[in-house]
Each structure stands twice: as structure tokens, then as C-alpha cells.
Scaffold this active site. Sequence first.
Site, mmCIF file in Angstrom:
data_model
loop_
_atom_site.group_PDB
_atom_site.id
_atom_site.type_symbol
_atom_site.label_atom_id
_atom_site.label_comp_id
_atom_site.label_asym_id
_atom_site.label_seq_id
_atom_site.Cartn_x
_atom_site.Cartn_y
_atom_site.Cartn_z
ATOM 1 N N ARG A 274 45.891 46.147 51.609
ATOM 2 C CA ARG A 274 46.467 47.551 51.289
ATOM 3 C C ARG A 274 45.890 48.597 52.184
ATOM 4 O O ARG A 274 46.656 49.583 52.378
ATOM 5 C CB ARG A 274 45.942 47.724 49.725
ATOM 6 C CG ARG A 274 46.511 46.666 48.997
ATOM 7 C CD ARG A 274 45.965 46.734 47.469
ATOM 8 N NE ARG A 274 44.332 46.554 47.759
ATOM 9 C CZ ARG A 274 43.322 46.891 46.895
ATOM 10 N NH1 ARG A 274 43.856 47.479 45.671
ATOM 11 N NH2 ARG A 274 42.064 46.689 47.131
ATOM 12 N N TYR B 283 37.706 37.046 35.689
ATOM 13 C CA TYR B 283 37.589 36.632 37.129
ATOM 14 C C TYR B 283 37.381 34.970 37.127
ATOM 15 O O TYR B 283 37.918 34.491 37.666
ATOM 16 C CB TYR B 283 36.311 37.504 37.632
ATOM 17 C CG TYR B 283 36.074 37.063 39.159
ATOM 18 C CD1 TYR B 283 36.596 37.487 40.344
ATOM 19 C CD2 TYR B 283 34.946 36.145 39.505
ATOM 20 C CE1 TYR B 283 36.473 37.188 41.571
ATOM 21 C CE2 TYR B 283 34.664 36.083 40.801
ATOM 22 C CZ TYR B 283 35.511 36.341 42.001
ATOM 23 O OH TYR B 283 35.059 36.146 43.256
ATOM 24 N N LYS C 225 39.947 32.400 38.887
ATOM 25 C CA LYS C 225 39.217 31.353 39.964
ATOM 26 C C LYS C 225 39.493 29.885 39.606
ATOM 27 O O LYS C 225 39.617 29.190 40.330
ATOM 28 C CB LYS C 225 37.883 31.961 40.587
ATOM 29 C CG LYS C 225 37.763 33.213 40.884
ATOM 30 C CD LYS C 225 38.485 33.357 42.363
ATOM 31 C CE LYS C 225 38.144 34.405 43.238
ATOM 32 N NZ LYS C 225 38.798 34.534 44.551
HETATM 33 P P1 NDP Z 1 35.791 42.221 50.069
HETATM 34 O O1 NDP Z 1 35.805 43.410 48.761
HETATM 35 O O2 NDP Z 1 34.861 42.499 51.139
HETATM 36 O O3 NDP Z 1 37.272 41.924 50.510
HETATM 37 C C1 NDP Z 1 38.088 41.805 49.606
HETATM 38 C C2 NDP Z 1 39.677 41.802 50.422
HETATM 39 O O4 NDP Z 1 40.900 41.872 49.564
HETATM 40 C C3 NDP Z 1 39.624 43.247 51.112
HETATM 41 O O5 NDP Z 1 40.191 43.053 52.379
HETATM 42 C C4 NDP Z 1 40.837 43.906 50.294
HETATM 43 O O6 NDP Z 1 41.576 44.829 50.956
HETATM 44 C C5 NDP Z 1 41.670 42.630 49.936
HETATM 45 N N1 NDP Z 1 42.550 43.041 48.584
HETATM 46 C C6 NDP Z 1 42.247 43.115 47.403
HETATM 47 N N2 NDP Z 1 43.086 43.715 46.449
HETATM 48 C C7 NDP Z 1 43.966 43.218 47.159
HETATM 49 C C8 NDP Z 1 45.522 43.252 46.797
HETATM 50 N N3 NDP Z 1 45.773 43.471 45.724
HETATM 51 N N4 NDP Z 1 46.363 43.104 47.782
HETATM 52 C C9 NDP Z 1 45.943 42.818 49.106
HETATM 53 N N5 NDP Z 1 44.780 42.611 49.576
HETATM 54 C C10 NDP Z 1 43.715 42.863 48.600
HETATM 55 O O7 NDP Z 1 35.449 40.959 49.298
HETATM 56 P P2 NDP Z 1 35.059 39.455 49.951
HETATM 57 O O8 NDP Z 1 35.273 39.359 51.365
HETATM 58 O O9 NDP Z 1 33.524 39.274 49.531
HETATM 59 O O10 NDP Z 1 36.042 38.524 49.126
HETATM 60 C C11 NDP Z 1 36.999 37.666 49.794
HETATM 61 C C12 NDP Z 1 37.300 36.695 48.601
HETATM 62 O O11 NDP Z 1 36.286 35.725 48.413
HETATM 63 C C13 NDP Z 1 37.640 37.058 47.431
HETATM 64 O O12 NDP Z 1 38.710 36.469 46.896
HETATM 65 C C14 NDP Z 1 36.600 36.877 46.505
HETATM 66 O O13 NDP Z 1 36.744 36.889 45.114
HETATM 67 C C15 NDP Z 1 35.998 35.578 47.126
HETATM 68 N N6 NDP Z 1 34.408 35.521 46.902
HETATM 69 C C16 NDP Z 1 33.567 36.240 47.311
HETATM 70 C C17 NDP Z 1 32.198 36.012 46.840
HETATM 71 C C18 NDP Z 1 31.118 37.037 47.488
HETATM 72 O O14 NDP Z 1 29.946 36.846 46.997
HETATM 73 N N7 NDP Z 1 31.407 38.034 48.191
HETATM 74 C C19 NDP Z 1 31.581 34.868 46.141
HETATM 75 C C20 NDP Z 1 32.947 34.007 45.743
HETATM 76 C C21 NDP Z 1 34.156 34.328 46.198
HETATM 77 P P3 NDP Z 1 42.273 46.068 50.900
HETATM 78 O O15 NDP Z 1 41.227 46.905 49.924
HETATM 79 O O16 NDP Z 1 42.422 46.524 52.091
HETATM 80 O O17 NDP Z 1 43.539 45.661 49.872
#
Ligand code: NDP
Length: 279
Positions: free
Chosen positions: A37, A176, A180
Amino acid sequence: MPLQGRHAFITGGGRGIGLACARALLAQGASVTIAGRDAAALENAATTLRASIVAPRKTGNPVSDPLGRTPTIQMPRVAVSVLDVTDEAAVHAAFTTAQQQLGPVTILLNNAGQAQPAPFAKTTSQHWQNMLDVNLTGAFHCTQAVLPQMLEQGWGRIVNIASTAGLKGYKYVSAYVAAKHGLVGLTRALALELATKNITVNAVCPGYTETDIVQDAIANIMQKTGRSEEQARAELAAGNPQQRLVQVEDVANAVAWLCQPASSAMTGQSIAVAGGEVM
Ligand code: NDP
């Protein structure tokens, strides 16, 4: 360069796990579209990614080619797509644009996600819906939008970034966890439907990984318990038998493998990258 000539679309590719995956797929020769976004954050990430591109080594020997041809090398490219994965029309338009920009998308990484905590008793229906929309329905929209391109190419790789929360329960994040688990279920069902189409569908399930999401979790623990950052971090790492937080590269390496042609017999799998937290 096993992914040379491929085009990968990565939702949430501007930071964290998505950005690390973009780096890993680029390094294997794929062009990548990073989506999210925040347009400015995506442009910054794209600039960094473009700077990391190294020209692939030339293969073949033009001297021994009877026509003296120089082997052509396709340099990977990086594009940006500003979209909210919960907006179905925007998602479909984005995949059409992505195809025009960098060619058919044959690798989809459903990575965009949010993890807002709430005890079940305080989970409002709006909170519940938001967690399902972003973490599950977003992947549904993107997968529906990409499938015609993959089917036409006769090859595809779909990798859903679920979570260990897709394989086991955790307190205070029920929405969540439900989303998942749904993503893991979608992975299995779709893998069956596409099994004979040369398209694999797998999930990667990270444990606590060092990104903004975990920073928020650490801040939450500090605020609720008065613990120091170091103690809060140790509390999260304690659930991992390796006693550490997962690094984004750990997740990206698993994703990159699942995108390679060499992983063609693996489909419908949900692979935990969590130091043995789930087994
Ligand atoms: P971050 O918060 O660093 O990144 C999340 C990303 O998702 C951002 O790039 C954000 O971009 C994007 N995003 C969020 N909402 C939207 C939306 N509505 N539309 C488009 N893009 C969206 O988190 P992580 O890198 O940690 O997470 C990545 C994935 O890994 C997620 O699915 C998370 O659930 C999963 N995960 C993470 C873990 C962790 O411990 N970090 C553990 C297990 C799973 P922007 O804000 O620009 O939209």
C-alpha cells in the site's frame, strides 16, 4: 540462474520477509514485482533491489557456436505495484499491469499480512473481519487474478506465507490464527486442484521472525509487563527450540527453493521455518 525469465509477484514486498524473498528470487534470475500500500516505501525498496542486481555470468561458448552467436542474457527487472490486497478490483487490475510490464506472472508469493493481537473476548467483529480480509481473502484475490496467466504458461509456483500460527494455536491472536489456518487449508485444497497443471502450491510457516511485526510484539510485551526489550525478545525466542528469532533470510531461502523447477514434486506442503517449534 534457475529462475531466469520468470516473473514473481510478491505482495508485501516492500519490507520484512517479502523484501528478503524479492532479493532471493532476483538473485536466482527472476524479475520481481513488489506490491503493497505504501508507494514511497515500495519505490525505496525497488531502488535497493535494482542496485543489487548482478549481471548473470554468460554461459555457452560463442566461439564454438557455428553462427558465432553470443548467448542472450535476460537481466532481471524490478517493478512496483501499489495495491491493497483486500481490494479485489485493484488486485485484478494490478496483475494485468504486471503482465504488461514484466511478462506473465508465473510465481506468486502471497506474503502481505498483519498480526493485530486481541484476547478473544475483546475481538470485535471488525477486527476479526480485518484479519481474515488481509491474511486470507487477500491471498484468494491474488491467486484468482494470477491463475489465468499461470495456466496459459503451463507452469506456476504459488507460495503462501502462513505462519506457525497456521499450524498450532497461540493465545490472544485468535483471528490471526484462524486466518493463517485458513491459508494452510487453501494451500492444500488448491494444490490438489492444480496438481496436473504443473503449478505447485505450498505454504511456508515462519516462527517469530525479526521484522516490524515482531518489533510490535516486543513493544506490546514491554508495555504490558514492564520488561526490558532484551527480556521481551528473549521471551519470544524462548518458544523456538533453537532459542533465537528466525531471520528473514531463513524464510526467503525456503521460499526460493519452493519456486525453483527442482521442487516440482512438492505441493500442498506447509513447511515450518521455526527452529523446530512445530514438528
Ligand atoms: P511486515 O509488517 O514487515 O510486512 C508486512 C507487509 O505486508 C508489508 O510490506 C505491508 O506493506 C504488507 N501489507 C499489509 N497489509 C497489506 C494490505 N492490506 N495490502 C497490501 N499489502 C499489505 O511483516 P513481516 O514481513 O513479518 O510479515 C510478512 C508475512 O509473514 C505476513 O503474512 C505475516 O503474517 C507472516 N509472518 C510473520 C512472522 C513474523 O514473526 N514476522 C511470523 C509468521 C508469519 P504496506 O504496509 O506497504 O501495505
